[in-house]
Structure formats: structure tokens, C-alpha cells
Design a protein around this motif. Structure first.
Motif, PDB file in Angstrom:
ATOM      1  N   VAL A  64       0.722  -1.206  -0.089  1.00  0.00           N
ATOM      2  CA  VAL A  64      -0.053  -0.076  -0.067  1.00  0.00           C
ATOM      3  C   VAL A  64       0.844   0.931   0.039  1.00  0.00           C
ATOM      4  CG1 VAL A  64      -0.408  -0.222   2.375  1.00  0.00           C
ATOM      5  CG2 VAL A  64      -1.984   1.060   1.039  1.00  0.00           C
ATOM      6  N   LYS A  65       0.327   2.200  -0.897  1.00  0.00           N
ATOM      7  CA  LYS A  65       1.042   3.445  -0.677  1.00  0.00           C
ATOM      8  C   LYS A  65       0.092   4.606  -0.421  1.00  0.00           C
ATOM      9  CE  LYS A  65       4.752   2.632  -4.008  1.00  0.00           C
ATOM     10  NZ  LYS A  65       5.849   2.683  -3.123  1.00  0.00           N
ATOM     11  N   GLU A  82      -7.407  17.107   3.267  1.00  0.00           N
ATOM     12  CA  GLU A  82      -8.778  16.415   3.262  1.00  0.00           C
ATOM     13  C   GLU A  82      -8.491  15.528   2.101  1.00  0.00           C
ATOM     14  OE1 GLU A  82     -12.149  18.775   3.914  1.00  0.00           O
ATOM     15  OE2 GLU A  82     -11.552  19.384   6.107  1.00  0.00           O
ATOM     16  N   GLN A  83      -7.655  15.481   1.168  1.00  0.00           N
ATOM     17  CA  GLN A  83      -7.649  14.800  -0.072  1.00  0.00           C
ATOM     18  C   GLN A  83      -6.475  13.541   0.157  1.00  0.00           C
ATOM     19  OE1 GLN A  83      -6.875  17.431  -3.187  1.00  0.00           O
ATOM     20  NE2 GLN A  83      -8.837  18.256  -3.064  1.00  0.00           N
ATOM     21  N   GLY A  84      -6.924  12.539  -0.256  1.00  0.00           N
ATOM     22  CA  GLY A  84      -6.001  11.289  -0.192  1.00  0.00           C
ATOM     23  C   GLY A  84      -6.258  10.132  -1.312  1.00  0.00           C
ATOM     24  N   ALA A  85      -5.261   9.167  -1.227  1.00  0.00           N
ATOM     25  CA  ALA A  85      -5.169   8.244  -2.030  1.00  0.00           C
ATOM     26  C   ALA A  85      -4.596   7.009  -1.678  1.00  0.00           C
ATOM     27  CB  ALA A  85      -4.683   8.678  -3.482  1.00  0.00           C
ATOM     28  N   LEU A  86      -5.128   6.115  -1.733  1.00  0.00           N
ATOM     29  CA  LEU A  86      -4.597   4.533  -1.195  1.00  0.00           C
ATOM     30  C   LEU A  86      -4.333   3.717  -2.478  1.00  0.00           C
ATOM     31  CD1 LEU A  86      -6.682   3.692   1.881  1.00  0.00           C
ATOM     32  CD2 LEU A  86      -4.276   4.191   1.781  1.00  0.00           C
ATOM     33  N   HIS A  87      -3.212   3.372  -2.930  1.00  0.00           N
ATOM     34  CA  HIS A  87      -2.747   2.548  -3.735  1.00  0.00           C
ATOM     35  C   HIS A  87      -2.397   1.187  -3.431  1.00  0.00           C
ATOM     36  CE1 HIS A  87      -1.924   6.586  -6.538  1.00  0.00           C
ATOM     37  NE2 HIS A  87      -1.725   6.767  -5.236  1.00  0.00           N
ATOM     38  N   PHE A  88      -3.255   0.323  -3.783  1.00  0.00           N
ATOM     39  CA  PHE A  88      -2.988  -1.079  -3.417  1.00  0.00           C
ATOM     40  C   PHE A  88      -2.266  -1.772  -4.523  1.00  0.00           C
ATOM     41  CE2 PHE A  88      -6.617   0.423  -0.949  1.00  0.00           C
ATOM     42  CZ  PHE A  88      -6.310  -0.300   0.311  1.00  0.00           C
ATOM     43  N   SER A  89      -1.229  -2.508  -4.324  1.00  0.00           N
ATOM     44  CA  SER A  89      -0.746  -3.549  -5.537  1.00  0.00           C
ATOM     45  C   SER A  89      -0.349  -4.699  -4.926  1.00  0.00           C
ATOM     46  CB  SER A  89       0.286  -2.717  -6.230  1.00  0.00           C
ATOM     47  OG  SER A  89       1.499  -2.361  -5.400  1.00  0.00           O
ATOM     48  N   PRO A 130      -1.644  -9.055  -4.639  1.00  0.00           N
ATOM     49  CA  PRO A 130      -2.437 -10.193  -4.883  1.00  0.00           C
ATOM     50  C   PRO A 130      -4.129  -9.833  -4.379  1.00  0.00           C
ATOM     51  CG  PRO A 130      -0.661 -11.070  -3.418  1.00  0.00           C
ATOM     52  CD  PRO A 130      -0.465  -9.552  -3.602  1.00  0.00           C
ATOM     53  N   LEU A 131      -4.154  -8.593  -4.084  1.00  0.00           N
ATOM     54  CA  LEU A 131      -5.748  -7.991  -3.264  1.00  0.00           C
ATOM     55  C   LEU A 131      -6.720  -8.761  -4.256  1.00  0.00           C
ATOM     56  CD1 LEU A 131      -6.302  -6.405  -0.890  1.00  0.00           C
ATOM     57  CD2 LEU A 131      -6.397  -4.414  -2.864  1.00  0.00           C
ATOM     58  N   GLY A 132      -6.693  -9.654  -5.098  1.00  0.00           N
ATOM     59  CA  GLY A 132      -7.513 -10.397  -5.950  1.00  0.00           C
ATOM     60  C   GLY A 132      -7.711  -9.673  -7.272  1.00  0.00           C
ATOM     61  N   ILE A 133      -7.130  -8.555  -7.186  1.00  0.00           N
ATOM     62  CA  ILE A 133      -7.261  -7.960  -8.761  1.00  0.00           C
ATOM     63  C   ILE A 133      -6.076  -7.280  -9.236  1.00  0.00           C
ATOM     64  CG2 ILE A 133      -9.610  -7.285  -8.464  1.00  0.00           C
ATOM     65  CD1 ILE A 133      -8.763  -4.625  -7.582  1.00  0.00           C
ATOM     66  N   GLY A 134      -4.964  -7.289  -8.492  1.00  0.00           N
ATOM     67  CA  GLY A 134      -3.940  -7.051  -9.060  1.00  0.00           C
ATOM     68  C   GLY A 134      -3.321  -5.986  -8.438  1.00  0.00           C
ATOM     69  N   SER A 135      -4.018  -4.501  -8.899  1.00  0.00           N
ATOM     70  CA  SER A 135      -3.858  -3.193  -8.367  1.00  0.00           C
ATOM     71  C   SER A 135      -5.195  -2.567  -8.264  1.00  0.00           C
ATOM     72  CB  SER A 135      -2.882  -2.372  -8.942  1.00  0.00           C
ATOM     73  OG  SER A 135      -3.199  -2.065 -10.235  1.00  0.00           O
ATOM     74  N   ALA A 136      -5.186  -1.297  -7.420  1.00  0.00           N
ATOM     75  CA  ALA A 136      -6.520  -0.682  -7.146  1.00  0.00           C
ATOM     76  C   ALA A 136      -6.006   0.717  -6.661  1.00  0.00           C
ATOM     77  CB  ALA A 136      -7.370  -1.424  -6.593  1.00  0.00           C
ATOM     78  N   ARG A 137      -6.925   1.536  -6.843  1.00  0.00           N
ATOM     79  CA  ARG A 137      -6.627   3.156  -6.152  1.00  0.00           C
ATOM     80  C   ARG A 137      -7.958   3.513  -5.740  1.00  0.00           C
ATOM     81  NH1 ARG A 137      -6.529   8.663  -8.058  1.00  0.00           N
ATOM     82  NH2 ARG A 137      -4.523   9.540  -6.823  1.00  0.00           N
ATOM     83  N   ILE A 138      -8.102   3.808  -4.317  1.00  0.00           N
ATOM     84  CA  ILE A 138      -9.007   4.709  -3.912  1.00  0.00           C
ATOM     85  C   ILE A 138      -8.635   5.960  -3.609  1.00  0.00           C
ATOM     86  CG2 ILE A 138     -10.554   4.740  -1.756  1.00  0.00           C
ATOM     87  CD1 ILE A 138     -10.408   1.855  -1.487  1.00  0.00           C
ATOM     88  N   SER A 139      -9.310   7.158  -4.011  1.00  0.00           N
ATOM     89  CA  SER A 139      -8.946   8.446  -3.924  1.00  0.00           C
ATOM     90  C   SER A 139     -10.260   9.171  -3.479  1.00  0.00           C
ATOM     91  CB  SER A 139      -8.510   9.254  -5.157  1.00  0.00           C
ATOM     92  OG  SER A 139      -9.369   8.927  -6.170  1.00  0.00           O
ATOM     93  N   ALA A 198     -15.626  10.121  -3.687  1.00  0.00           N
ATOM     94  CA  ALA A 198     -14.688   9.392  -3.517  1.00  0.00           C
ATOM     95  C   ALA A 198     -14.566   8.265  -4.810  1.00  0.00           C
ATOM     96  CB  ALA A 198     -14.690   8.139  -2.219  1.00  0.00           C
ATOM     97  N   GLU A 199     -13.590   7.520  -4.986  1.00  0.00           N
ATOM     98  CA  GLU A 199     -13.591   6.933  -6.304  1.00  0.00           C
ATOM     99  C   GLU A 199     -12.602   5.771  -6.247  1.00  0.00           C
ATOM    100  OE1 GLU A 199     -12.917   9.412 -10.078  1.00  0.00           O
ATOM    101  OE2 GLU A 199     -11.220   8.428 -10.270  1.00  0.00           O
ATOM    102  N   LEU A 200     -12.981   4.774  -6.891  1.00  0.00           N
ATOM    103  CA  LEU A 200     -12.273   3.451  -6.989  1.00  0.00           C
ATOM    104  C   LEU A 200     -11.811   3.127  -8.259  1.00  0.00           C
ATOM    105  CD1 LEU A 200     -11.288   0.741  -5.670  1.00  0.00           C
ATOM    106  CD2 LEU A 200     -13.571  -0.143  -5.962  1.00  0.00           C
TER     107      LEU A 200
END
Length: 192
Positions: free
Chosen positions: A59-60, A66-73, A75-84, A90-92
Motif C-alpha cells: 500500500v502507498k 482532506e484529500q487522499g489516495a490509497l494505492h494497493f498493488s 494479490p488483493l484479488g485484482i492486482g492493483s487498485a486505487r481509492i482516492s 470518493a473513487e475506486l
């Protein structure tokens, strides 16, 4: 010969000014308390289990007030994802589709199956109770948060690290019903 004393005086003045700037920079970069820390980057590992499902990922986290982003990379089941997120939005982005919502909690649930209040996690990651919900915090003799019951989650802060004069969580373990997660922070980077 008159140049040497003048050169020394100018050099000394420059050195004093530069050291003063460095001292000011050091106090400006990081807040005096974890609550004053509003902008940061962090790198770590996130592991979770929700019922019979689970996974882990690198995770990064980028947080700017008040703005943020979580980058996941990983095996999480999908490879990579970003929640901002930003206030009210909010956006996935999972690489296949982009989902929007007014809450990061809904998007975290879609990604992991966890009923994870990311809004609260923004405080928990700094070793603080979330101010928008009642809490039962437990502090050690130095005033460091060691455990917290909040928003239905039981959170343990079992390891801290020194970052620019602050003690910030290095490992957070949490459980809510049959859901649990561990966040291990490998690198904190407080920003000005």
C-alpha cells in the motif's frame, strides 16, 4: 588584507542564516503532534480477512489535508487498485472500471469486503481516535495510544516508530465482527 576579515564576516553571516533556515525548515516540515500532521506519504503492507475472503497487498498512501489516495498493488484479488477521495467524493479505480461514491467506506467494502471507515483510518494511522465517533481509547504511561474501540472496531497499536520527533504507528491490528486487518507502515514521510 582587509578582504579576509570581510570574507570571514560574510561567511559567518551566511552560515548563521543557513543554519537558521534549516532549524525553521525542520520545525515546519512536521507538526508538533500527530494531530498537526495533515500531509504525508507512507508505504507499507495491508492484510485483511473478511469472512472466508482475504488477501494482502503493498500500500502507498498519499494524504494532503482532506484529500487522499490509497494505492494497493499485489494479490488483493485484482492486482492493483486505487481509492482516492476529497470532501464529498470518493473513487475506486481497479484497472477495469472506475466506481464513484460519496464515501470511501463503500468503496473499501467493494474492494476488500471490509466495512472499513477510511475516514477513521486517516486518524488511526496517526495513533489518534477519529473525532466523528465516540471512542474508548487506552493510553500507556507515556500518553501513547495502545488500543481503541471505535466505530465497531477494536484497534491495537502494538508498534510505533520515531518520525521527525513524533511517535507514529508502525503496526495497527483491527477487528470488527468477522473482519480484520493489519496495516504495517514501513516508511512514513511527513510533508510540509
Amino acid at each position: 588584507m582587509a578582504c579576509k576579515p570581510l570574507f570571514r564576516a560574510l561567511s559567518l553571516s551566511a552560515l548563521i542564516l543557513l543554519s537558521g533556515c534549516q532549524a525553521l525548515r525542520g520545525t515546519h516540515e512536521i507538526g508538533s503532534t500527530p494531530a498537526a500532521l495533515t500531509d504525508w506519504n507512507l508505504d507499507g503492507r495491508f492484510g485483511y480477512r473478511a469472512g472466508n475472503d482475504g488477501g494482502s497487498a503493498s500500500v502507498k498512501w498519499e494524504q494532503r489535508n482532506e484529500q487522499g489516495a490509497l494505492h494497493f498493488s499485489g494479490p488483493l484479488g485484482i492486482g492493483s487498485a486505487r481509492i482516492s477521495w476529497s470532501p464529498g467524493h470518493a473513487e475506486l479505480d481497479n484497472g477495469k472500471e472506475i466506481l464513484t461514491a460519496t464515501s470511501t467506506t463503500e468503496l473499501a467494502w467493494r474492494l476488500t469486503g471490509l466495512d472499513l471507515p477510511v475516514e477513521a483510518l486517516q486518524f488511526w494511522v496517526r495513533g489518534l481516535p477519529w473525532p466523528d465517533a465516540s471512542a474508548r481509547p487506552i493510553f500507556d504511561q507515556t500518553g501513547t495510544l495502545t488500543s481503541l474501540d471505535q466505530a465497531g472496531w477494536q484497534i491495537r497499536f502494538d508498534r510505533y516508530q520515531a518520525v521527525g520527533g513524533l511517535q507514529l504507528p508502525a503496526r495497527i491490528r483491527a477487528q470488527h465482527l468477522d473482519q480484520r486487518f493489519t496495516l504495517i507502515v514501513k516508511n512514513w514521510e511527513p510533508l510540509p
